[in-house]
Design a protein around this motif. Sequence first.
Motif, PDB file in Angstrom:
ATOM      1  N   THR A 286       2.964  -1.688  -3.009  1.00  0.00           N
ATOM      2  CA  THR A 286       2.410  -1.458  -4.335  1.00  0.00           C
ATOM      3  C   THR A 286       3.420  -0.689  -5.195  1.00  0.00           C
ATOM      4  O   THR A 286       4.460  -0.234  -4.710  1.00  0.00           O
ATOM      5  N   ASP A 287       3.105  -0.525  -6.463  1.00  0.00           N
ATOM      6  CA  ASP A 287       3.990   0.245  -7.344  1.00  0.00           C
ATOM      7  C   ASP A 287       4.145   1.681  -6.837  1.00  0.00           C
ATOM      8  O   ASP A 287       5.240   2.253  -6.891  1.00  0.00           O
ATOM      9  N   PHE A 288       3.048   2.256  -6.353  1.00  0.00           N
ATOM     10  CA  PHE A 288       3.099   3.629  -5.841  1.00  0.00           C
ATOM     11  C   PHE A 288       4.033   3.718  -4.643  1.00  0.00           C
ATOM     12  O   PHE A 288       4.849   4.644  -4.539  1.00  0.00           O
ATOM     13  N   VAL A 289       3.937   2.759  -3.737  1.00  0.00           N
ATOM     14  CA  VAL A 289       4.773   2.771  -2.542  1.00  0.00           C
ATOM     15  C   VAL A 289       6.233   2.504  -2.897  1.00  0.00           C
ATOM     16  O   VAL A 289       7.140   3.122  -2.339  1.00  0.00           O
ATOM     17  N   ALA A 290       6.461   1.603  -3.834  1.00  0.00           N
ATOM     18  CA  ALA A 290       7.834   1.319  -4.252  1.00  0.00           C
ATOM     19  C   ALA A 290       8.512   2.564  -4.798  1.00  0.00           C
ATOM     20  O   ALA A 290       9.718   2.770  -4.608  1.00  0.00           O
ATOM     21  N   GLU A 291       7.742   3.418  -5.445  1.00  0.00           N
ATOM     22  CA  GLU A 291       8.305   4.628  -6.046  1.00  0.00           C
ATOM     23  C   GLU A 291       8.356   5.804  -5.087  1.00  0.00           C
ATOM     24  O   GLU A 291       9.302   6.604  -5.117  1.00  0.00           O
ATOM     25  N   ASN A 292       7.367   5.908  -4.204  1.00  0.00           N
ATOM     26  CA  ASN A 292       7.231   7.104  -3.368  1.00  0.00           C
ATOM     27  C   ASN A 292       7.491   6.890  -1.888  1.00  0.00           C
ATOM     28  O   ASN A 292       7.561   7.848  -1.126  1.00  0.00           O
ATOM     29  N   GLY A 293       7.612   5.628  -1.466  1.00  0.00           N
ATOM     30  CA  GLY A 293       7.780   5.344  -0.052  1.00  0.00           C
ATOM     31  C   GLY A 293       6.441   5.075   0.617  1.00  0.00           C
ATOM     32  O   GLY A 293       5.378   5.453   0.114  1.00  0.00           O
ATOM     33  N   LEU A 294       6.512   4.418   1.774  1.00  0.00           N
ATOM     34  CA  LEU A 294       5.307   4.068   2.522  1.00  0.00           C
ATOM     35  C   LEU A 294       4.672   5.304   3.160  1.00  0.00           C
ATOM     36  O   LEU A 294       5.378   6.170   3.669  1.00  0.00           O
ATOM     37  N   GLY A 295       3.351   5.373   3.122  1.00  0.00           N
ATOM     38  CA  GLY A 295       2.676   6.345   3.974  1.00  0.00           C
ATOM     39  C   GLY A 295       1.932   7.467   3.318  1.00  0.00           C
ATOM     40  O   GLY A 295       0.972   7.986   3.890  1.00  0.00           O
ATOM     41  N   GLY A 296       2.349   7.892   2.128  1.00  0.00           N
ATOM     42  CA  GLY A 296       1.693   9.025   1.491  1.00  0.00           C
ATOM     43  C   GLY A 296       0.486   8.606   0.672  1.00  0.00           C
ATOM     44  O   GLY A 296       0.202   7.416   0.486  1.00  0.00           O
ATOM     45  N   ILE A 297      -0.247   9.592   0.179  1.00  0.00           N
ATOM     46  CA  ILE A 297      -1.395   9.320  -0.685  1.00  0.00           C
ATOM     47  C   ILE A 297      -1.327  10.232  -1.904  1.00  0.00           C
ATOM     48  O   ILE A 297      -0.619  11.242  -1.913  1.00  0.00           O
ATOM     49  N   ASP A 298      -2.060   9.857  -2.926  1.00  0.00           N
ATOM     50  CA  ASP A 298      -2.190  10.666  -4.135  1.00  0.00           C
ATOM     51  C   ASP A 298      -3.465  11.503  -4.015  1.00  0.00           C
ATOM     52  O   ASP A 298      -4.547  10.964  -3.760  1.00  0.00           O
ATOM     53  N   ALA A 299      -3.332  12.802  -4.182  1.00  0.00           N
ATOM     54  CA  ALA A 299      -4.471  13.707  -3.964  1.00  0.00           C
ATOM     55  C   ALA A 299      -5.633  13.403  -4.900  1.00  0.00           C
ATOM     56  O   ALA A 299      -6.801  13.433  -4.482  1.00  0.00           O
ATOM     57  N   ASP A 300      -5.336  13.107  -6.155  1.00  0.00           N
ATOM     58  CA  ASP A 300      -6.407  12.831  -7.109  1.00  0.00           C
ATOM     59  C   ASP A 300      -7.140  11.529  -6.747  1.00  0.00           C
ATOM     60  O   ASP A 300      -8.364  11.453  -6.855  1.00  0.00           O
ATOM     61  N   ARG A 301      -6.370  10.540  -6.335  1.00  0.00           N
ATOM     62  CA  ARG A 301      -7.005   9.276  -5.954  1.00  0.00           C
ATOM     63  C   ARG A 301      -7.855   9.468  -4.700  1.00  0.00           C
ATOM     64  O   ARG A 301      -8.945   8.903  -4.592  1.00  0.00           O
ATOM     65  N   MET A 302      -7.379  10.257  -3.760  1.00  0.00           N
ATOM     66  CA  MET A 302      -8.153  10.505  -2.549  1.00  0.00           C
ATOM     67  C   MET A 302      -9.453  11.232  -2.886  1.00  0.00           C
ATOM     68  O   MET A 302     -10.517  10.920  -2.343  1.00  0.00           O
ATOM     69  N   ALA A 303      -9.376  12.184  -3.812  1.00  0.00           N
ATOM     70  CA  ALA A 303     -10.581  12.902  -4.231  1.00  0.00           C
ATOM     71  C   ALA A 303     -11.572  11.940  -4.874  1.00  0.00           C
ATOM     72  O   ALA A 303     -12.788  12.030  -4.648  1.00  0.00           O
ATOM     73  N   SER A 304     -11.041  10.995  -5.659  1.00  0.00           N
ATOM     74  CA  SER A 304     -11.899  10.002  -6.294  1.00  0.00           C
ATOM     75  C   SER A 304     -12.537   9.095  -5.256  1.00  0.00           C
ATOM     76  O   SER A 304     -13.723   8.727  -5.367  1.00  0.00           O
ATOM     77  N   ALA A 305     -11.781   8.738  -4.219  1.00  0.00           N
ATOM     78  CA  ALA A 305     -12.314   7.882  -3.162  1.00  0.00           C
ATOM     79  C   ALA A 305     -13.445   8.579  -2.412  1.00  0.00           C
ATOM     80  O   ALA A 305     -14.466   7.967  -2.086  1.00  0.00           O
ATOM     81  N   ILE A 306     -13.261   9.861  -2.143  1.00  0.00           N
ATOM     82  CA  ILE A 306     -14.308  10.628  -1.461  1.00  0.00           C
ATOM     83  C   ILE A 306     -15.557  10.713  -2.342  1.00  0.00           C
ATOM     84  O   ILE A 306     -16.688  10.532  -1.870  1.00  0.00           O
ATOM     85  N   GLU A 307     -15.339  10.954  -3.621  1.00  0.00           N
ATOM     86  CA  GLU A 307     -16.459  11.056  -4.558  1.00  0.00           C
ATOM     87  C   GLU A 307     -17.216   9.731  -4.633  1.00  0.00           C
ATOM     88  O   GLU A 307     -18.455   9.703  -4.645  1.00  0.00           O
ATOM     89  N   GLN A 308     -16.468   8.632  -4.636  1.00  0.00           N
ATOM     90  CA  GLN A 308     -17.113   7.323  -4.703  1.00  0.00           C
ATOM     91  C   GLN A 308     -17.888   7.030  -3.418  1.00  0.00           C
ATOM     92  O   GLN A 308     -18.998   6.498  -3.461  1.00  0.00           O
ATOM     93  N   THR A 309     -17.316   7.396  -2.289  1.00  0.00           N
ATOM     94  CA  THR A 309     -18.003   7.211  -1.012  1.00  0.00           C
ATOM     95  C   THR A 309     -19.316   7.990  -0.994  1.00  0.00           C
ATOM     96  O   THR A 309     -20.339   7.513  -0.483  1.00  0.00           O
ATOM     97  N   ALA A 310     -19.297   9.175  -1.573  1.00  0.00           N
ATOM     98  CA  ALA A 310     -20.490  10.036  -1.584  1.00  0.00           C
ATOM     99  C   ALA A 310     -21.622   9.454  -2.429  1.00  0.00           C
ATOM    100  O   ALA A 310     -22.771   9.879  -2.288  1.00  0.00           O
ATOM    101  N   THR A 311     -21.314   8.470  -3.275  1.00  0.00           N
ATOM    102  CA  THR A 311     -22.381   7.858  -4.073  1.00  0.00           C
ATOM    103  C   THR A 311     -23.248   6.915  -3.240  1.00  0.00           C
ATOM    104  O   THR A 311     -24.374   6.598  -3.642  1.00  0.00           O
ATOM    105  N   VAL A 312     -22.714   6.473  -2.106  1.00  0.00           N
ATOM    106  CA  VAL A 312     -23.489   5.539  -1.276  1.00  0.00           C
ATOM    107  C   VAL A 312     -23.682   6.040   0.151  1.00  0.00           C
ATOM    108  O   VAL A 312     -24.389   5.428   0.945  1.00  0.00           O
ATOM    109  N   TYR A 313     -23.026   7.156   0.479  1.00  0.00           N
ATOM    110  CA  TYR A 313     -23.131   7.715   1.828  1.00  0.00           C
ATOM    111  C   TYR A 313     -23.406   9.211   1.705  1.00  0.00           C
ATOM    112  O   TYR A 313     -22.694   9.925   0.997  1.00  0.00           O
TER     113      TYR A 313
END
Length: 339
Positions: A286-313
């Motif tokens: 992806t564009d993120f991986v092309a710029e940052n390398g394979l393997g890492g995550i974005d903290a804000d996106r991870m927080a958003s993913a957790i928040e979205q998961t909490a809407t159904v779980y």
Amino acid sequence: MFNRLVAAAFAASVAVTGAAGAVSAQTSMPFALDWKFEGPAAPYFLAVDSGLFSDAGLEVEISEGKGSLDAIPKVATGAFPVGFADINSLMRFLDQNPGAPVTAIMMIYDKPPFAVVGRKSLGVETAKDLEGKVLGAPPPDGAWAQFPIFAAENGLDMEQITVEPVGFPTREPMLAEGQVAAVTGFSFSSTLNLKRLGVAEDDLSVILMADNGVDLYGNAIIVNTDFAAENAEAVTGFLTAIAAGWKAAIADPDAAIEALLERNPAADADLEKERLQMAIDDNVLTDFVAENGLGGIDADRMASAIEQTATVYEFTSEPDAALYFDDSYLPAADSRMLK
């Protein structure tokens, strides 16, 4: 009680980790995949055959899986030190099994391949078309696990969708035969399996959840944390070899598929090369991986993913991103660049 795996520590080799020091002993690191030996698994076999693991003092044997949730309990119990699994399912597993010694340490599918694959001739082209239709969904499927988020984001009335639990072997055949109008699955798996079964490509609708409101990550390398604490250098060497394997596969997909065919000679080389390329183009590079390398995550996106998961779980305890992903074992970014 979770079992603890014990393995000899080692100093990572110069060839793989860039650090000096002799390997004191070969460290056994059996690796549990999420699925069968198909195209997206080829980079790991290329890493084996290219000596990337052995140069790091690692003995890596790769085992098939039975779905993107399959590796989580294997790694948590210590049956395998490392595996490949859906990080969103890992969140729920850790919520239901507090203190289980497992976490994600390297994101591979920066854009998840979770999808609903339907047939236009059966009336499915958009998410809303699923209402009034039969949806085939394997219970252990990672895409099915995220379907409630997809349904909520797209305003689907679940009472109008008939969900048919299906097995992985029968999922695509049932869609090909018209017994269901759509299925949940990984985009590169279901799409090409249906193509192999003779379904015309222009009859397929591939509805990627990531393009329809689902802000989640996908599959990641996971580790038994007891093993990692005792074998930190081995884990970093393993991740360095994983990144190098993906880089080599991107540069030479034919070599990657050749390595795959050594383990799965019955595979269709052209089909699996197409499957690998789909995973590279849509999920890994992806564009993120092309710029940052394979393997890492974005903290804000991870927080958003957790928040979205909490809407159904409903989490039983406060979700904590630090429990689900630990970047401390990642090698330097320059050794994780894919091009």
